[in-house]
Write a protein that holds these residues in place. Structure first.
Motif, PDB file in Angstrom:
ATOM      1  N   CYS A  61       7.073 -43.622  37.243  1.00 30.94           N
ATOM      2  CA  CYS A  61       5.764 -43.638  37.916  1.00 30.94           C
ATOM      3  C   CYS A  61       4.766 -42.876  37.072  1.00 30.94           C
ATOM      4  O   CYS A  61       5.129 -42.116  36.162  1.00 30.94           O
ATOM      5  CB  CYS A  61       5.857 -43.066  39.332  1.00 30.94           C
ATOM      6  N   LEU A  62       3.504 -43.083  37.378  1.00 22.94           N
ATOM      7  CA  LEU A  62       2.409 -42.438  36.655  1.00 22.94           C
ATOM      8  C   LEU A  62       1.543 -41.706  37.677  1.00 22.94           C
ATOM      9  O   LEU A  62       1.195 -42.260  38.721  1.00 22.94           O
ATOM     10  CB  LEU A  62       1.595 -43.495  35.907  1.00 22.94           C
ATOM     11  N   VAL A  63       1.200 -40.456  37.370  1.00 20.78           N
ATOM     12  CA  VAL A  63       0.319 -39.664  38.228  1.00 20.78           C
ATOM     13  C   VAL A  63      -0.954 -39.381  37.436  1.00 20.78           C
ATOM     14  O   VAL A  63      -0.898 -38.801  36.347  1.00 20.78           O
ATOM     15  CB  VAL A  63       0.992 -38.352  38.665  1.00 20.78           C
ATOM     16  N   LEU A  64      -2.081 -39.795  37.981  1.00 20.25           N
ATOM     17  CA  LEU A  64      -3.360 -39.766  37.258  1.00 20.25           C
ATOM     18  C   LEU A  64      -4.281 -38.711  37.865  1.00 20.25           C
ATOM     19  O   LEU A  64      -4.566 -38.750  39.062  1.00 20.25           O
ATOM     20  CB  LEU A  64      -4.011 -41.147  37.327  1.00 20.25           C
ATOM     21  N   SER A  65      -4.759 -37.786  37.029  1.00 18.66           N
ATOM     22  CA  SER A  65      -5.609 -36.697  37.525  1.00 18.66           C
ATOM     23  C   SER A  65      -7.032 -37.160  37.818  1.00 18.66           C
ATOM     24  O   SER A  65      -7.634 -36.721  38.800  1.00 18.66           O
ATOM     25  CB  SER A  65      -5.632 -35.535  36.529  1.00 18.66           C
ATOM     26  N   HIS A  66      -7.587 -38.035  36.975  1.00 16.26           N
ATOM     27  CA  HIS A  66      -8.938 -38.553  37.241  1.00 16.26           C
ATOM     28  C   HIS A  66      -9.230 -39.729  36.316  1.00 16.26           C
ATOM     29  O   HIS A  66      -8.399 -40.094  35.482  1.00 16.26           O
ATOM     30  CB  HIS A  66     -10.001 -37.462  37.109  1.00 16.26           C
ATOM     31  N   ALA A  67     -10.415 -40.324  36.473  1.00 18.64           N
ATOM     32  CA  ALA A  67     -10.683 -41.638  35.896  1.00 18.64           C
ATOM     33  C   ALA A  67     -11.272 -41.621  34.494  1.00 18.64           C
ATOM     34  O   ALA A  67     -11.406 -42.685  33.887  1.00 18.64           O
ATOM     35  CB  ALA A  67     -11.626 -42.427  36.823  1.00 18.64           C
ATOM     36  N   HIS A  68     -11.650 -40.480  33.961  1.00 19.78           N
ATOM     37  CA  HIS A  68     -12.224 -40.488  32.615  1.00 19.78           C
ATOM     38  C   HIS A  68     -11.274 -41.182  31.634  1.00 19.78           C
ATOM     39  O   HIS A  68     -10.053 -41.036  31.717  1.00 19.78           O
ATOM     40  CB  HIS A  68     -12.511 -39.064  32.142  1.00 19.78           C
TER      41      HIS A  68
ATOM     42  N   SER B 234      -4.963 -37.695  26.827  1.00 19.85           N
ATOM     43  CA  SER B 234      -4.121 -36.921  27.740  1.00 19.85           C
ATOM     44  C   SER B 234      -2.904 -37.729  28.188  1.00 19.85           C
ATOM     45  O   SER B 234      -3.031 -38.822  28.740  1.00 19.85           O
ATOM     46  CB  SER B 234      -4.943 -36.506  28.966  1.00 19.85           C
ATOM     47  N   GLN B 235      -1.698 -37.162  27.954  1.00 19.86           N
ATOM     48  CA  GLN B 235      -0.470 -37.875  28.291  1.00 19.86           C
ATOM     49  C   GLN B 235       0.725 -36.931  28.150  1.00 19.86           C
ATOM     50  O   GLN B 235       1.076 -36.528  27.052  1.00 19.86           O
ATOM     51  CB  GLN B 235      -0.290 -39.081  27.370  1.00 19.86           C
ATOM     52  N   HIS B 236       1.334 -36.596  29.293  1.00 20.19           N
ATOM     53  CA  HIS B 236       2.432 -35.634  29.309  1.00 20.19           C
ATOM     54  C   HIS B 236       3.582 -36.216  30.125  1.00 20.19           C
ATOM     55  O   HIS B 236       3.384 -36.633  31.267  1.00 20.19           O
ATOM     56  CB  HIS B 236       1.969 -34.301  29.901  1.00 20.19           C
ATOM     57  N   LEU B 237       4.780 -36.222  29.546  1.00 20.22           N
ATOM     58  CA  LEU B 237       5.939 -36.846  30.181  1.00 20.22           C
ATOM     59  C   LEU B 237       6.854 -35.785  30.786  1.00 20.22           C
ATOM     60  O   LEU B 237       7.313 -34.877  30.094  1.00 20.22           O
ATOM     61  CB  LEU B 237       6.713 -37.675  29.154  1.00 20.22           C
ATOM     62  N   LEU B 238       7.120 -35.926  32.076  1.00 22.26           N
ATOM     63  CA  LEU B 238       8.011 -35.039  32.797  1.00 22.26           C
ATOM     64  C   LEU B 238       9.292 -35.794  33.138  1.00 22.26           C
ATOM     65  O   LEU B 238       9.244 -36.883  33.713  1.00 22.26           O
ATOM     66  CB  LEU B 238       7.336 -34.548  34.082  1.00 22.26           C
ATOM     67  N   GLU B 239      10.434 -35.202  32.766  1.00 22.51           N
ATOM     68  CA  GLU B 239      11.744 -35.790  33.090  1.00 22.51           C
ATOM     69  C   GLU B 239      12.487 -34.825  34.003  1.00 22.51           C
ATOM     70  O   GLU B 239      12.797 -33.697  33.616  1.00 22.51           O
ATOM     71  CB  GLU B 239      12.534 -36.058  31.814  1.00 22.51           C
ATOM     72  N   VAL B 240      12.781 -35.293  35.222  1.00 20.19           N
ATOM     73  CA  VAL B 240      13.443 -34.437  36.187  1.00 20.19           C
ATOM     74  C   VAL B 240      14.204 -35.290  37.198  1.00 20.19           C
ATOM     75  O   VAL B 240      13.742 -36.378  37.568  1.00 20.19           O
ATOM     76  CB  VAL B 240      12.427 -33.513  36.901  1.00 20.19           C
ATOM     77  N   ASN B 241      15.372 -34.839  37.614  1.00 21.25           N
ATOM     78  CA  ASN B 241      16.182 -35.531  38.623  1.00 21.25           C
ATOM     79  C   ASN B 241      16.432 -36.993  38.260  1.00 21.25           C
ATOM     80  O   ASN B 241      16.436 -37.883  39.119  1.00 21.25           O
ATOM     81  CB  ASN B 241      15.525 -35.447  40.004  1.00 21.25           C
ATOM     82  N   GLY B 242      16.598 -37.251  36.973  1.00 22.60           N
ATOM     83  CA  GLY B 242      16.880 -38.608  36.523  1.00 22.60           C
ATOM     84  C   GLY B 242      15.680 -39.530  36.513  1.00 22.60           C
ATOM     85  O   GLY B 242      15.833 -40.741  36.288  1.00 22.60           O
ATOM     86  N   LYS B 243      14.471 -38.998  36.741  1.00 23.95           N
ATOM     87  CA  LYS B 243      13.248 -39.810  36.771  1.00 23.95           C
ATOM     88  C   LYS B 243      12.297 -39.369  35.657  1.00 23.95           C
ATOM     89  O   LYS B 243      12.298 -38.208  35.230  1.00 23.95           O
ATOM     90  CB  LYS B 243      12.550 -39.682  38.118  1.00 23.95           C
ATOM     91  N   LYS B 244      11.475 -40.319  35.211  1.00 24.58           N
ATOM     92  CA  LYS B 244      10.450 -40.045  34.203  1.00 24.58           C
ATOM     93  C   LYS B 244       9.075 -40.258  34.828  1.00 24.58           C
ATOM     94  O   LYS B 244       8.754 -41.368  35.267  1.00 24.58           O
ATOM     95  CB  LYS B 244      10.636 -40.952  32.986  1.00 24.58           C
ATOM     96  N   ILE B 245       8.313 -39.186  34.871  1.00 19.61           N
ATOM     97  CA  ILE B 245       6.994 -39.196  35.500  1.00 19.61           C
ATOM     98  C   ILE B 245       5.958 -38.897  34.428  1.00 19.61           C
ATOM     99  O   ILE B 245       6.031 -37.858  33.752  1.00 19.61           O
ATOM    100  CB  ILE B 245       6.924 -38.144  36.622  1.00 19.61           C
ATOM    101  N   LEU B 246       5.007 -39.783  34.260  1.00 17.61           N
ATOM    102  CA  LEU B 246       3.951 -39.584  33.267  1.00 17.61           C
ATOM    103  C   LEU B 246       2.715 -39.010  33.946  1.00 17.61           C
ATOM    104  O   LEU B 246       2.239 -39.550  34.945  1.00 17.61           O
ATOM    105  CB  LEU B 246       3.611 -40.909  32.574  1.00 17.61           C
TER     106      LEU B 246
END
Length: 469
Positions: A56-63, A15-27
């Motif tokens: 930055c990285l946003v993590l949904s859970h630990a699996h 699982s890995q999805h990259l969001l680019e918004v407002n000049g920032k990259k959020i994984l």
């Protein structure tokens, strides 16, 4: 706003999805690819694992299929913060350290042979030192506590009911490019209501503009949980009657604790014989300790159980033993009486379960119980597919043990649960992306969302495909 899908598309792992918004990259998530060893080894190194440009990285859970490449990411230059719930942070510390240890040992074993042949030596994807460094970047946030990531971008975690600490990720975004306020919801893994230990998943009633949604069981229904407890009772009793032992490959996080709790209740009620039960997994033992630290995430059933059970411990009782040493684990192979052995890994791709399997798979008195999804090309999948023989440590073994399979203990919502997750949304998404599922499951869910909920623009992304939304 741009979304690129780097993993868990048309498959379940990575699982890995990259969001680019407002000049920032959020994984969103940074998971390990799992499956056939050689393929996973190559994919985890060649696929997107560079972190220097990520903010930055946003993590949904630990699996591990959601968190397992974080140390690699940090090793390769990621210096941002990793946002998750407090329980997820605690679980990642032991799970990623265990993952690093296994990789170090696997590479050490392979390199001994490669060195003799004069071949180039491998390096582990990451080491325990890399994990130690990565843990300094974790930031724990409570459920439903809105937190600013960057100007105009806010994250909120909502209890996903999938495992301890799991979350739906809500990103509220003031999109500078379009001047619109947008809400993106990333489901993570959606849990099931009525499962013991953790709370039920919390619905996102006000809905979303953009939805990234899992589809693991998008084409099937689970039996009710209580029926699965009855099935477990039947399997234990039939195995003991044959004079055999029950082997349960189980994921160390969530599944092991569910099984222990179910066996605890069955034992207390006299519904299964008084036989020894072993949890033979150092990781599961450490994870269970973390479960005990997070009573705030437990549901009402467990709280009531704690008040009435004489052991005062849902994960421990008289006939249950957590093995601590290699010697104790090896001793289980010489047991001459029926027993239950719960051990990792859940897909039979490594760990102590392989030693127990090697010693018991050829005896028809024994039972192998598979309680979770098995990735393609794993030993667990080969057993599910009823292969007459399987390879364990380079040798072929005839599968003569009884094989039982059920999904009633699954922590994933089934087809109806996935549809309900969207049905309760007051604002239905303009864009829906189906991820984290094999082709049949994802396609079935997409069709159901279109025909039963009248959703438009439902897409199953291709690997590395990008969308402007």
């Amino acid at each position: 706003m741009k979304i690129t899908f780097h993993g868990a598309v048309q498959t379940v792992t990575g699982s890995q999805h990259l969001l680019e918004v407002n000049g920032k990259k959020i994984l969103l998530d940074c998971g390990l690819f799992q499956g056939k060893r050689k393929e996973s080894f190559e994919r985890n190194r060649s696929e997107f694992c560079q972190g220097k440009e990520i903010d930055c990285l946003v993590l949904s859970h630990a699996h591990i299929d959601h968190s397992g490449r974080i140390p690699c990411f940090v090793k390769n230059g990621f210096a941002g913060e990793i946002f998750c719930t407090a329980a997820t942070r605690d679980l990642c510390e032991v799970m990623l350290m265990d993952s690093a240890f296994i990789q170090e040992k696997d590479v050490e074993f392979v390199n001994r042979r490669r060195k003799k042949k004069g071949q180039r030596l491998f390096e582990p994807l990451y080491t325990r030192a890399d994990v130690t460094k990565a843990m300094k970047q974790f930031v724990g946030i409570g459920y439903e506590r809105r937190h600013r990531l960057f100007p105009g971008v806010y994250v909120t975690f909502v209890d996903a009911g999938h495992m301890l600490g799991s979350a739906h990720v809500i990103l509220d975004i003031d999109d500078q490019e379009t001047g619109r306020n947008r809400r993106l919801v990333f489901s993570g893994d959606i849990g099931r209501p009525g499962i013991p230990i953790i709370r039920d998943p919390v619905p996102i009633g006000d809905g979303a503009d953009i939805l990234i949604m899992e589809s693991t069981y998008g084409n099937r229904l689970h039996p009710p949980y209580l029926e699965s407890e009855e099935e477990l009772e039947r399997i234990v009793n039939e195995t003991v009657t044959r004079g055999g032992s029950l082997l349960i490959p189980a994921f160390a996080v969530g599944r092991t604790q569910q099984l222990v709790y179910a066996l605890h209740k069955l034992h207390n009620a006299g519904r299964i014989p008084d036989l020894p039960i072993f949890v033979d997994s150092p990781l599961a033992t450490r994870v269970t300790d973390i479960f005990r630290l997070h009573l705030e995430d437990f549901d009402a059933e467990i709280r009531e159980f704690l008040l009435t059970d004489e052991d005062k411990n849902p994960f421990g009782f008289g006939r249950l033993q957590y093995t601590k040493t290699v010697e104790e684990s090896k001793a289980l192979n010489s047991l001459k009486i029926p027993a239950i052995i719960i051990s990792a890994s859940g897909m039979l791709e490594g760990g102590r379960i392989l030693h127990h399997l090697r010693n018991r798979i050829g005896n028809s008195r024994n039972t192998i119980l598979l309680t979770g999804w098995q990735a393609p090309n794993t030993l667990g999948r080969y057993i599910v597919e009823k292969k007459p023989s399987v390879g364990i440590y380079g040798e072929e073994y005839q599968v003569k043990a009884n094989v039982e399979i059920f999904t009633g203990f699954s922590g994933h919502a089934d087809r109806d649960g996935l549809l309900e997750f969207v049905r309760v949304m007051e604002k239905k998404p303009e864009h829906t992306f189906i991820v984290h599922g094999e082709e049949d499951a994802s396609s079935s869910l997409r069709q159901a969302l279109q025909t039963e909920l009248a959703l438009d623009n439902v897409v199953i992304p291709e690997p590395l495909q990008s969308f402007n939304v």
